[in-house]
Design an enzyme around this catalytic site. Structure first.
Site, mmCIF file in Angstrom:
data_model
loop_
_atom_site.group_PDB
_atom_site.id
_atom_site.type_symbol
_atom_site.label_atom_id
_atom_site.label_comp_id
_atom_site.label_asym_id
_atom_site.label_seq_id
_atom_site.Cartn_x
_atom_site.Cartn_y
_atom_site.Cartn_z
ATOM 1 N N SER A 1 39.812 40.804 17.994
ATOM 2 C CA SER A 1 38.447 40.555 17.535
ATOM 3 C C SER A 1 38.432 40.379 16.028
ATOM 4 C CB SER A 1 37.542 41.736 17.900
ATOM 5 O OG SER A 1 36.273 41.592 17.272
ATOM 6 N N TYR B 1 36.203 50.685 18.263
ATOM 7 C CA TYR B 1 36.474 49.328 18.760
ATOM 8 C C TYR B 1 37.302 48.551 17.737
ATOM 9 C CZ TYR B 1 35.456 44.496 20.236
ATOM 10 O OH TYR B 1 35.564 43.187 20.632
HETATM 11 N N1 LIG Z 1 32.023 38.235 23.218
HETATM 12 C C1 LIG Z 1 32.404 38.386 21.975
HETATM 13 O O1 LIG Z 1 31.673 38.031 21.053
HETATM 14 C C2 LIG Z 1 33.732 38.991 21.647
HETATM 15 C C3 LIG Z 1 34.102 39.046 20.295
HETATM 16 C C4 LIG Z 1 35.342 39.577 19.963
HETATM 17 C C5 LIG Z 1 36.182 40.051 20.945
HETATM 18 N N2 LIG Z 1 35.798 40.009 22.252
HETATM 19 C C6 LIG Z 1 36.726 40.552 23.242
HETATM 20 O O2 LIG Z 1 36.872 39.651 24.303
HETATM 21 C C7 LIG Z 1 37.130 40.374 25.516
HETATM 22 C C8 LIG Z 1 36.143 39.952 26.597
HETATM 23 O O3 LIG Z 1 34.839 40.270 26.133
HETATM 24 P P1 LIG Z 1 33.509 39.689 26.785
HETATM 25 O O4 LIG Z 1 32.649 39.269 25.671
HETATM 26 O O5 LIG Z 1 33.806 38.745 27.883
HETATM 27 O O6 LIG Z 1 32.902 41.068 27.355
HETATM 28 P P2 LIG Z 1 32.172 41.444 28.712
HETATM 29 O O7 LIG Z 1 31.579 42.776 28.438
HETATM 30 O O8 LIG Z 1 31.279 40.331 29.161
HETATM 31 O O9 LIG Z 1 33.383 41.557 29.747
HETATM 32 C C9 LIG Z 1 34.308 42.579 29.619
HETATM 33 C C10 LIG Z 1 35.174 42.638 30.854
HETATM 34 O O10 LIG Z 1 36.073 43.745 30.679
HETATM 35 C C11 LIG Z 1 36.006 44.565 31.811
HETATM 36 N N3 LIG Z 1 36.211 45.956 31.449
HETATM 37 C C12 LIG Z 1 35.589 46.641 30.456
HETATM 38 N N4 LIG Z 1 35.973 47.934 30.495
HETATM 39 C C13 LIG Z 1 36.854 48.042 31.523
HETATM 40 C C14 LIG Z 1 37.573 49.114 32.085
HETATM 41 N N5 LIG Z 1 37.461 50.360 31.610
HETATM 42 N N6 LIG Z 1 38.370 48.879 33.143
HETATM 43 C C15 LIG Z 1 38.487 47.625 33.662
HETATM 44 N N7 LIG Z 1 37.828 46.574 33.171
HETATM 45 C C16 LIG Z 1 37.006 46.784 32.131
HETATM 46 C C17 LIG Z 1 34.619 44.376 32.403
HETATM 47 O O11 LIG Z 1 34.620 44.701 33.795
HETATM 48 C C18 LIG Z 1 34.403 42.881 32.138
HETATM 49 O O12 LIG Z 1 34.968 42.119 33.193
HETATM 50 C C19 LIG Z 1 37.015 41.861 25.155
HETATM 51 O O13 LIG Z 1 38.304 42.378 24.907
HETATM 52 C C20 LIG Z 1 36.225 41.836 23.876
HETATM 53 O O14 LIG Z 1 36.478 42.965 23.074
HETATM 54 C C21 LIG Z 1 34.589 39.493 22.624
#
Ligand SMILES: NC(=O)c1ccc[n+]([C@@H]2O[C@H](COP(=O)([O-])OP(=O)(O)OC[C@H]3O[C@@H](n4cnc5c(N)ncnc54)[C@H](O)[C@@H]3O)[C@@H](O)[C@H]2O)c1
Length: 255
Positions: free
Chosen positions: A152, A166
């Site tokens: 991230s 985080y």
């Molecule tokens: N969306 C953004 O702006 C953004 C920015 C930077 C990084 N990220 C990273 O990208 C990745 C995906 O994020 P997203 O935006 O799709 O989030 P989201 O919350 O929509 O999806 C997260 C996914 O992770 C799974 N998950 C979370 N905790 C879990 C656990 N304890 N056990 C099993 N599965 C688990 C959830 O079931 C879900 O499928 C993450 O690692 C997030 O940190 C996202």
């Protein structure tokens, strides 16, 4: 479906990917992208795929697992290994991630996050990718495979909404990416990270529109399809000389 059949008919090797956190958001888009290319995709998430996923159930390729629980992380590789029929893993996408929020979606910092939350955050965001990558080193090597870790922008700058636990877990994952790229190069396995900024998923905080208006030169959120493009590229032969990289995908937010 027709092109998948076509590939099988042509006797091409079907590739296999494991994608964690595939029930929604970026992980879901990445899993669908690989499927559209004819890959077999094994998905892991805390929750079932919404509305059921007939294709996954049919081929027994979805596993519900809570990656914040260390004991489940320990069993994860053994649970997933029999699902890799030919002991080859072409791509491992460590996507599952979680960001704790305070009341009303407010930022929790290093003083206000309780220790259990720190632990669960590190289990999901750091120890699960470490365990999966180590656990499947041989299968990745057999396929000259590729690992992509979802880091991230919060891992390298203080973010207005992402909390300290985080942010630091993502920074640790970025460092681990470089270390593992070095350690796994002799196995012909590439390990890369991507660092998204604000991507349009449920993980975003309510005040994100202010960030878009004031900090993102491209003045919009990123889409899950754009992130899936980058993951797909890093897992392809087109990226065969890229390893140990952390590639931002943030509309210029970091500059
Ligand atoms: N969306 C953004 O702006 C953004 C920015 C930077 C990084 N990220 C990273 O990208 C990745 C995906 O994020 P997203 O935006 O799709 O989030 P989201 O919350 O929509 O999806 C997260 C996914 O992770 C799974 N998950 C979370 N905790 C879990 C656990 N304890 N056990 C099993 N599965 C688990 C959830 O079931 C879900 O499928 C993450 O690692 C997030 O940190 C996202």
């Amino acid at each position: 479906m027709t092109h998948i059949k076509h590939k099988i008919e042509q006797n091409m090797e079907q590739k296999t990917a494991i994608v964690t956190g595939a029930s929604r958001g970026i992980g879901h888009a990445v899993a669908e992208r690989f499927r559209s290319l004819g890959w077999r995709v094994i998905t892991v998430s805390r929750s079932p795929i919404p509305g059921g996923c007939p294709r996954s159930q049919e081929h027994n390729t979805h596993v519900c697992m809570d990656l914040s629980d260390l004991s489940q992380i320990g069993q994860m590789v053994e649970t997933l290994r029999p699902m890799l029929g030919d002991a080859k893993l072409h791509a491992l996408v460590n996507n599952a991630g979680v960001s704790p929020k305070g009341p009303g979606g407010s930022r929790v910092n290093s003083l206000t996050t309780d220790m259990q939350t720190w632990q669960e955050m590190y289990n999901t965001n750091f120890f699960a990718p470490l365990a999966l990558t180590r656990g499947f080193a041989q299968e990745l090597s057999n396929a000259r495979g590729s690992v992509v870790n979802l880091c991230s922008i919060a891992g390298y700058r203080v973010h207005p909404f992402a909390g300290s636990a985080y942010a630091s877990s993502k920074a640790a994952l970025a460092s681990l990416t470089r270390e593992m790229a070095n350690d796994m190069a002799p196995l012909n396995v590439r390990v890369n990270a991507i660092a998204p900024g604000e991507i349009d998923t449920a993980i975003l905080s309510p005040g994100t529109s202010h960030i878009v208006d004031t900090q993102i030169p491209l003045r919009r959120l990123g889409t899950t399809a754009e992130v899936a493009d980058l993951v797909e590229f890093l897992c392809s032969e087109r990226a065969s000389y890229i390893t140990g990289a952390e590639i931002p995908i943030d509309g210029g937010q970091r500059i």
